[in-house]
Scaffold this motif. Structure first.
Motif, PDB file in Angstrom:
ATOM      1  N   TYR A  37       0.771  -1.156   0.140  1.00 23.77           N
ATOM      2  CA  TYR A  37       0.060  -0.062  -0.095  1.00 23.77           C
ATOM      3  C   TYR A  37       0.866   1.333   0.130  1.00 23.77           C
ATOM      4  N   ARG A  38       0.333   2.420  -0.391  1.00 21.41           N
ATOM      5  CA  ARG A  38       0.930   3.527  -0.189  1.00 21.41           C
ATOM      6  C   ARG A  38       0.055   4.819   0.235  1.00 21.41           C
ATOM      7  N   GLN A  39       0.733   5.773   0.795  1.00 17.82           N
ATOM      8  CA  GLN A  39       0.278   6.915   1.303  1.00 17.82           C
ATOM      9  C   GLN A  39       0.972   8.095   1.076  1.00 17.82           C
ATOM     10  N   ALA A  40       0.362   9.008   0.298  1.00 23.54           N
ATOM     11  CA  ALA A  40       0.995  10.365   0.153  1.00 23.54           C
ATOM     12  C   ALA A  40       0.547  11.411   1.222  1.00 23.54           C
ATOM     13  N   PRO A  41       1.462  12.497   1.351  1.00 28.99           N
ATOM     14  CA  PRO A  41       0.817  13.515   2.488  1.00 28.99           C
ATOM     15  C   PRO A  41      -0.540  14.043   1.808  1.00 28.99           C
ATOM     16  N   GLY A  42      -1.561  13.997   2.804  1.00 30.83           N
ATOM     17  CA  GLY A  42      -2.735  14.587   2.584  1.00 30.83           C
ATOM     18  C   GLY A  42      -3.658  13.578   1.893  1.00 30.83           C
ATOM     19  N   LYS A  43      -3.352  12.478   1.507  1.00 30.06           N
ATOM     20  CA  LYS A  43      -4.064  11.276   0.828  1.00 30.06           C
ATOM     21  C   LYS A  43      -4.451  10.252   1.505  1.00 30.06           C
ATOM     22  N   GLN A  44      -5.373   9.513   1.278  1.00 26.39           N
ATOM     23  CA  GLN A  44      -5.633   8.390   1.735  1.00 26.39           C
ATOM     24  C   GLN A  44      -4.790   7.135   1.451  1.00 26.39           C
ATOM     25  N   ARG A  45      -4.740   6.219   2.362  1.00 26.53           N
ATOM     26  CA  ARG A  45      -3.923   5.006   1.973  1.00 26.53           C
ATOM     27  C   ARG A  45      -4.394   4.177   0.790  1.00 26.53           C
ATOM     28  N   GLU A  46      -3.524   3.853  -0.124  1.00 24.30           N
ATOM     29  CA  GLU A  46      -4.295   3.207  -1.280  1.00 24.30           C
ATOM     30  C   GLU A  46      -3.481   1.712  -1.619  1.00 24.30           C
ATOM     31  N   ARG A  47      -4.340   0.867  -2.085  1.00 25.18           N
ATOM     32  CA  ARG A  47      -3.595  -0.472  -2.457  1.00 25.18           C
ATOM     33  C   ARG A  47      -2.825  -0.463  -3.861  1.00 25.18           C
ATOM     34  N   VAL A  48      -1.704  -0.870  -3.655  1.00 24.86           N
ATOM     35  CA  VAL A  48      -0.885  -0.828  -4.824  1.00 24.86           C
ATOM     36  C   VAL A  48      -1.034  -2.221  -5.561  1.00 24.86           C
ATOM     37  N   ALA A  49      -0.612  -3.098  -4.887  1.00 23.69           N
ATOM     38  CA  ALA A  49      -0.552  -4.514  -5.319  1.00 23.69           C
ATOM     39  C   ALA A  49      -0.984  -5.581  -4.050  1.00 23.69           C
ATOM     40  N   VAL A  50      -1.387  -6.738  -4.814  1.00 20.58           N
ATOM     41  CA  VAL A  50      -1.787  -7.889  -3.561  1.00 20.58           C
ATOM     42  C   VAL A  50      -1.401  -8.974  -4.281  1.00 20.58           C
ATOM     43  N   ILE A  51      -0.836 -10.120  -3.418  1.00 17.76           N
ATOM     44  CA  ILE A  51      -0.356 -11.305  -3.895  1.00 17.76           C
ATOM     45  C   ILE A  51      -1.235 -12.325  -2.904  1.00 17.76           C
ATOM     46  N   THR A  52      -1.957 -13.268  -3.471  1.00 15.37           N
ATOM     47  CA  THR A  52      -2.682 -14.332  -2.507  1.00 15.37           C
ATOM     48  C   THR A  52      -1.670 -15.542  -2.082  1.00 15.37           C
ATOM     49  N   ARG A  53      -2.191 -16.307  -1.450  1.00 10.42           N
ATOM     50  CA  ARG A  53      -1.520 -17.460  -0.936  1.00 10.42           C
ATOM     51  C   ARG A  53      -1.239 -18.389  -2.166  1.00 10.42           C
ATOM     52  N   GLY A  54      -2.146 -18.459  -3.081  1.00 10.54           N
ATOM     53  CA  GLY A  54      -1.995 -19.165  -4.037  1.00 10.54           C
ATOM     54  C   GLY A  54      -1.115 -18.511  -5.213  1.00 10.54           C
ATOM     55  N   GLY A  55      -0.780 -17.522  -5.195  1.00  8.77           N
ATOM     56  CA  GLY A  55       0.068 -16.641  -6.116  1.00  8.77           C
ATOM     57  C   GLY A  55      -0.459 -15.840  -7.114  1.00  8.77           C
TER      58      GLY A  55
END
Length: 115
Positions: A37-55
């Motif tokens: 995830y990432r969060q810039a100043p003054g902004k909400q945290r956003e999801r960038v990338a996700v990887i599951t247990r299965g890949g």
């Protein structure tokens, strides 16, 4: 005690690349869905990338084709390869491990894209 420790952030010029690492202790990452995830100043945290247990993986539209998430279960580590970086990618990047009701976060690593 569970710890997620991010590393690899820094200052890079537009068009450059960085690889972030997230090393875990106290948990076994292969049992978790891992995310960056990432969060810039003054902004909400956003999801960038996700990887599951299965890949399986999924990406935010803004980074698709430029970023790649991967995991090395033997090293208990998750990576985020970031290419063709843009100034708008500047942010604090956080690692997340999630499973059922469990949710763990790292302390974050700063990525700054600037000439």
């Amino acid at each position: 005690q569970v710890q997620l420790v991010e590393s690899g952030g820094g200052l890079v010029q537009p068009g450059g690349s960085l690889r972030l690492s997230c090393e875990a202790s106290g948990i076994t990452l292969r049992f978790y869905t891992m995310g960056w995830y990432r969060q810039a100043p003054g902004k909400q945290r956003e999801r960038v990338a996700v990887i599951t247990r299965g890949g399986g993986s999924d990406y935010a539209a803004s980074v698709k084709g430029r970023f790649a998430i991967s995991r090395d279960n033997a090293k208990n580590t998750v990576y985020l390869e970031m290419n063709v970086l843009k100034p708008e990618d500047t942010s604090v990047y956080y690692c997340n491990a999630a499973r059922d009701s469990l949710d763990y976060w790292g302390q974050g690593t700063q990525v700054t894209v600037s000439s």
